[in-house]
Design a protein around this motif. Structure first.
Motif, PDB file in Angstrom:
ATOM      1  N   TYR A   1       0.861  -1.178   0.000  1.00  0.00           N
ATOM      2  CA  TYR A   1       0.000   0.000   0.000  1.00  0.00           C
ATOM      3  C   TYR A   1       0.896   1.227   0.000  1.00  0.00           C
ATOM      4  O   TYR A   1       1.552   1.510   1.007  1.00  0.00           O
ATOM      5  CB  TYR A   1      -0.904   0.008   1.235  1.00  0.00           C
ATOM      6  N   THR A   2       0.948   1.922  -1.119  1.00  0.00           N
ATOM      7  CA  THR A   2       1.829   3.074  -1.146  1.00  0.00           C
ATOM      8  C   THR A   2       1.345   4.152  -0.182  1.00  0.00           C
ATOM      9  O   THR A   2       0.157   4.464  -0.116  1.00  0.00           O
ATOM     10  CB  THR A   2       1.978   3.667  -2.552  1.00  0.00           C
ATOM     11  N   GLY A   3       2.288   4.677   0.571  1.00  0.00           N
ATOM     12  CA  GLY A   3       2.040   5.851   1.396  1.00  0.00           C
ATOM     13  C   GLY A   3       2.918   6.999   0.929  1.00  0.00           C
ATOM     14  O   GLY A   3       3.152   7.953   1.678  1.00  0.00           O
ATOM     15  N   ASP A   4       3.408   6.893  -0.318  1.00  0.00           N
ATOM     16  CA  ASP A   4       4.334   7.879  -0.877  1.00  0.00           C
ATOM     17  C   ASP A   4       3.547   9.020  -1.510  1.00  0.00           C
ATOM     18  O   ASP A   4       3.095   8.917  -2.657  1.00  0.00           O
ATOM     19  CB  ASP A   4       5.233   7.204  -1.912  1.00  0.00           C
ATOM     20  N   ASP A   5       3.404  10.107  -0.762  1.00  0.00           N
ATOM     21  CA  ASP A   5       2.619  11.242  -1.237  1.00  0.00           C
ATOM     22  C   ASP A   5       3.378  12.107  -2.243  1.00  0.00           C
ATOM     23  O   ASP A   5       2.875  13.140  -2.669  1.00  0.00           O
ATOM     24  CB  ASP A   5       2.187  12.087  -0.033  1.00  0.00           C
ATOM     25  N   PHE A   6       4.571  11.670  -2.643  1.00  0.00           N
ATOM     26  CA  PHE A   6       5.337  12.357  -3.688  1.00  0.00           C
ATOM     27  C   PHE A   6       5.251  11.635  -5.034  1.00  0.00           C
ATOM     28  O   PHE A   6       5.362  12.262  -6.080  1.00  0.00           O
ATOM     29  CB  PHE A   6       6.811  12.464  -3.294  1.00  0.00           C
ATOM     30  N   ASN A   7       5.108  10.317  -5.015  1.00  0.00           N
ATOM     31  CA  ASN A   7       5.255   9.515  -6.233  1.00  0.00           C
ATOM     32  C   ASN A   7       4.111   8.523  -6.442  1.00  0.00           C
ATOM     33  O   ASN A   7       4.280   7.517  -7.123  1.00  0.00           O
ATOM     34  CB  ASN A   7       6.582   8.735  -6.170  1.00  0.00           C
ATOM     35  N   TYR A   8       2.946   8.812  -5.861  1.00  0.00           N
ATOM     36  CA  TYR A   8       1.867   7.839  -5.849  1.00  0.00           C
ATOM     37  C   TYR A   8       1.356   7.466  -7.236  1.00  0.00           C
ATOM     38  O   TYR A   8       0.989   6.311  -7.480  1.00  0.00           O
ATOM     39  CB  TYR A   8       0.707   8.334  -4.976  1.00  0.00           C
ATOM     40  N   ALA A   9       1.322   8.413  -8.149  1.00  0.00           N
ATOM     41  CA  ALA A   9       0.776   8.110  -9.475  1.00  0.00           C
ATOM     42  C   ALA A   9       1.590   7.010 -10.159  1.00  0.00           C
ATOM     43  O   ALA A   9       1.033   6.039 -10.691  1.00  0.00           O
ATOM     44  CB  ALA A   9       0.733   9.370 -10.331  1.00  0.00           C
TER      45      ALA A   9
ATOM     46  N   GLY B   1      -1.680  13.157 -12.536  1.00  0.00           N
ATOM     47  CA  GLY B   1      -0.377  13.823 -12.626  1.00  0.00           C
ATOM     48  C   GLY B   1      -0.359  15.249 -12.103  1.00  0.00           C
ATOM     49  O   GLY B   1       0.531  15.621 -11.323  1.00  0.00           O
ATOM     50  N   PRO B   2      -1.329  16.097 -12.490  1.00  0.00           N
ATOM     51  CA  PRO B   2      -1.306  17.483 -12.009  1.00  0.00           C
ATOM     52  C   PRO B   2      -1.485  17.631 -10.499  1.00  0.00           C
ATOM     53  O   PRO B   2      -1.181  18.687  -9.946  1.00  0.00           O
ATOM     54  CB  PRO B   2      -2.499  18.120 -12.753  1.00  0.00           C
ATOM     55  N   THR B   3      -1.976  16.570  -9.834  1.00  0.00           N
ATOM     56  CA  THR B   3      -2.164  16.666  -8.385  1.00  0.00           C
ATOM     57  C   THR B   3      -0.864  16.457  -7.621  1.00  0.00           C
ATOM     58  O   THR B   3      -0.786  16.769  -6.433  1.00  0.00           O
ATOM     59  CB  THR B   3      -3.194  15.636  -7.884  1.00  0.00           C
ATOM     60  N   VAL B   4       0.143  15.921  -8.288  1.00  0.00           N
ATOM     61  CA  VAL B   4       1.382  15.580  -7.584  1.00  0.00           C
ATOM     62  C   VAL B   4       2.092  16.832  -7.072  1.00  0.00           C
ATOM     63  O   VAL B   4       2.619  16.847  -5.952  1.00  0.00           O
ATOM     64  CB  VAL B   4       2.303  14.738  -8.489  1.00  0.00           C
ATOM     65  N   ALA B   5       2.119  17.902  -7.873  1.00  0.00           N
ATOM     66  CA  ALA B   5       2.766  19.140  -7.419  1.00  0.00           C
ATOM     67  C   ALA B   5       2.083  19.675  -6.163  1.00  0.00           C
ATOM     68  O   ALA B   5       2.748  20.149  -5.232  1.00  0.00           O
ATOM     69  CB  ALA B   5       2.739  20.184  -8.532  1.00  0.00           C
ATOM     70  N   LEU B   6       0.760  19.595  -6.131  1.00  0.00           N
ATOM     71  CA  LEU B   6       0.026  20.006  -4.939  1.00  0.00           C
ATOM     72  C   LEU B   6       0.403  19.140  -3.752  1.00  0.00           C
ATOM     73  O   LEU B   6       0.666  19.640  -2.647  1.00  0.00           O
ATOM     74  CB  LEU B   6      -1.477  19.906  -5.198  1.00  0.00           C
ATOM     75  N   SER B   7       0.450  17.834  -3.948  1.00  0.00           N
ATOM     76  CA  SER B   7       0.765  16.930  -2.855  1.00  0.00           C
ATOM     77  C   SER B   7       2.172  17.173  -2.319  1.00  0.00           C
ATOM     78  O   SER B   7       2.395  17.200  -1.108  1.00  0.00           O
ATOM     79  CB  SER B   7       0.631  15.478  -3.327  1.00  0.00           C
ATOM     80  N   ARG B   8       3.113  17.373  -3.212  1.00  0.00           N
ATOM     81  CA  ARG B   8       4.484  17.632  -2.749  1.00  0.00           C
ATOM     82  C   ARG B   8       4.567  18.927  -1.948  1.00  0.00           C
ATOM     83  O   ARG B   8       5.362  19.036  -1.016  1.00  0.00           O
ATOM     84  CB  ARG B   8       5.436  17.662  -3.948  1.00  0.00           C
TER      85      ARG B   8
ATOM     86  N   GLN C   1     -10.172   0.773 -16.440  1.00  0.00           N
ATOM     87  CA  GLN C   1     -10.615   0.570 -17.822  1.00  0.00           C
ATOM     88  C   GLN C   1      -9.452   0.426 -18.798  1.00  0.00           C
ATOM     89  O   GLN C   1      -9.662   0.341 -20.007  1.00  0.00           O
ATOM     90  CB  GLN C   1     -11.494   1.757 -18.251  1.00  0.00           C
ATOM     91  N   GLY C   2      -8.243   0.428 -18.258  1.00  0.00           N
ATOM     92  CA  GLY C   2      -7.070   0.271 -19.097  1.00  0.00           C
ATOM     93  C   GLY C   2      -6.603   1.542 -19.769  1.00  0.00           C
ATOM     94  O   GLY C   2      -5.718   1.503 -20.624  1.00  0.00           O
ATOM     95  N   ARG C   3      -7.173   2.684 -19.342  1.00  0.00           N
ATOM     96  CA  ARG C   3      -6.799   3.961 -19.964  1.00  0.00           C
ATOM     97  C   ARG C   3      -5.723   4.637 -19.107  1.00  0.00           C
ATOM     98  O   ARG C   3      -5.967   5.614 -18.403  1.00  0.00           O
ATOM     99  CB  ARG C   3      -8.034   4.836 -20.129  1.00  0.00           C
ATOM    100  N   THR C   4      -4.507   4.109 -19.206  1.00  0.00           N
ATOM    101  CA  THR C   4      -3.415   4.573 -18.348  1.00  0.00           C
ATOM    102  C   THR C   4      -3.048   6.022 -18.633  1.00  0.00           C
ATOM    103  O   THR C   4      -2.723   6.781 -17.707  1.00  0.00           O
ATOM    104  CB  THR C   4      -2.182   3.664 -18.530  1.00  0.00           C
ATOM    105  N   GLU C   5      -3.077   6.431 -19.894  1.00  0.00           N
ATOM    106  CA  GLU C   5      -2.739   7.822 -20.210  1.00  0.00           C
ATOM    107  C   GLU C   5      -3.732   8.778 -19.562  1.00  0.00           C
ATOM    108  O   GLU C   5      -3.337   9.840 -19.050  1.00  0.00           O
ATOM    109  CB  GLU C   5      -2.709   8.025 -21.735  1.00  0.00           C
ATOM    110  N   ARG C   6      -4.997   8.413 -19.578  1.00  0.00           N
ATOM    111  CA  ARG C   6      -6.010   9.257 -18.941  1.00  0.00           C
ATOM    112  C   ARG C   6      -5.822   9.268 -17.428  1.00  0.00           C
ATOM    113  O   ARG C   6      -6.006  10.301 -16.787  1.00  0.00           O
ATOM    114  CB  ARG C   6      -7.396   8.729 -19.312  1.00  0.00           C
ATOM    115  N   PHE C   7      -5.447   8.127 -16.846  1.00  0.00           N
ATOM    116  CA  PHE C   7      -5.128   8.044 -15.414  1.00  0.00           C
ATOM    117  C   PHE C   7      -4.058   9.072 -15.053  1.00  0.00           C
ATOM    118  O   PHE C   7      -4.210   9.851 -14.103  1.00  0.00           O
ATOM    119  CB  PHE C   7      -4.652   6.621 -15.087  1.00  0.00           C
TER     120      PHE C   7
END
Length: 393
Positions: free
Chosen positions: A252-260, A311-318, A300-306
């Motif tokens: 279970y990732t708890g990495d709030d920098f690299n979760y995506a 992705g844009p939330t990572v800067a906020l999380s960091r 649904q297998g849409r990794t790019e959409r994931f």
């Protein structure tokens, strides 16, 4: 267009125009192909007649409403964890009441996923004299939570970190606890960037040696361990440990920098749990709609959409989790206030004061950039109110 002046540096204000793009909406009826727990915050009661630095008062209605909101998005709730200010204002009696109420609420919510933190925080570390004291403390909380029908997240123990003399002491404690649990548990390894009192957990300052000890404990009790959450903010260490877990045991990732990246996974090996991480994250509290929507796309297998959503939330999380990382809860509650999930920006223990106005202004901008302001006009109004409190009207 909504705009407001914001501080960009000490003493300097500049107009900021909101993008105001609403969050991505989860796809209805989609089942995730990852388990995703949000470590949920508590809503303080600002009208309670207490001394906030010494006592704890919770707005139970608002707190339970937020858990129902997370469940409505398909996310699980990791209850009474550090995001709920466990050990930083939230005491054990209040934590147990929180767990009890959440278990009851989950029974009224079809499909609700819930696990609750079991620790030793009612035993002040300075009062722990031996490993036996720590075992008894864990057993007391374990018995109380299981009596309510709860699933356990075995939290890292400050008292154990204080009294343990070697990895063997950790092995003794976890062997005793895991031999007693009614159903598989999630273990919890929180790095000292989140809690300095946990430095040297697993009996060593060497992370690789610590990992060996934890993996040995898991291998010896694989049938009693659902998974382990690690929060070291180091994706390479998480991936290395993930690949070595006993078959069927989840990371279970708890990495709030690299979760995506960690949730998407790398497909390593033939054992499904070795090639991806599930999630138990504090940041999912603050980015819940985006997390749910992204996980639906991944299923649904849409990794790019994931990645496009998450992705844009990572800067906020960091930003929210920047050092001193243990104060990240302030940013989580600030987001809940901006988005109208609570009426005030007040925290248990007065923790709303642990981040500066400059920090919160940047958080506001990053949340807007990540499309996470659910009601832009309300968020702007509340940001202006906060600035007025700080003398900027």
């Amino acid at each position: 267009m909504i705009s407001l002046p914001l501080p960009f540096e000490a003493g300097a204000l500049r107009d900021y125009a909101l993008r105001g793009t609403p969050p991505a909406q989860p796809l209805p009826g989609i089942r995730f192909n990852r388990i995703a727990y949000s470590a949920a915050h508590v809503v303080a009661d600002p009208l309670a007649a207490i001394d906030p630095s010494l006592q704890c008062a919770v707005d139970w209605d608002a707190t339970m409403a937020y858990r129902r909101y997370l469940w409505s998005l398909g996310l699980g709730v990791a209850e009474a964890m550090d995001t709920a200010q466990r050990g930083m204002g939230l005491d054990w009696p209040t934590s147990l009441e929180l767990i009890r109420r959440s278990i009851e609420a989950s029974r009224d919510t079809p499909g609700a996923l819930l696990a609750s933190g079991c620790g030793t925080d009612h035993l002040p570390p300075e009062n722990a004299r031996s490993v036996d004291d720590v075992i008894r403390a864990y057993e007391e909380q374990m018995e109380a939570i299981e009596a309510l029908g709860g699933k356990l997240i075995v939290m890292a123990s400050r008292a154990l970190a204080r009294v343990a003399q070697s990895p063997a002491d950790y092995e003794r404690v976890y062997d005793r606890i895991l031999s007693q649990v009614r159903e598989p548990v999630v273990l919890h390894w929180l790095g000292d960037m989140f809690d300095p009192a946990l430095a040297g957990y697993w009996g060593t300052q060497d992370t690789n040696e610590a990992m060996n000890t934890a993996l040995g404990i898991i291998a010896a009790h694989a049938g009693k361990v659902d998974g382990i959450k690690i929060s070291l903010l180091d994706k390479d260490k998480e991936i290395a440990m993930r690949r070595r877990l006993a078959p069927g045991v989840r990371m279970y990732t708890g990495d709030d920098f690299n979760y995506a990246q960690l949730i998407a996974g790398d497909g390593f090996g033939t054992e499904p749990t070795h090639g991806k991480s599930d999630a138990l994250l504090g940041i999912f509290d603050a980015i819940a709609p985006a997390a749910s929507s992204a996980l639906g796309e991944l299923a649904q297998g849409r990794t790019e959409r994931f990645h496009a959503i998450l992705g844009p939330t990572v800067a906020l999380s960091r930003h929210i989790f920047q050092a001193p990382t243990r104060f990240y809860k302030t940013g989580v509650v600030f987001m809940a206030w901006l988005n109208g999930h609570q009426k005030h920006f007040t925290m248990v223990g007065g923790q709303q004061s642990t981040r500066s106005l400059l920090h919160l202004a940047e958080l506001f901008r990053l949340a807007d950039a990540a499309n996470l302001l659910q009601q832009p006009e309300l968020a702007a109004h509340r940001m202006k109110t906060l600035m007025a409190v700080h003398g900027l009207e």
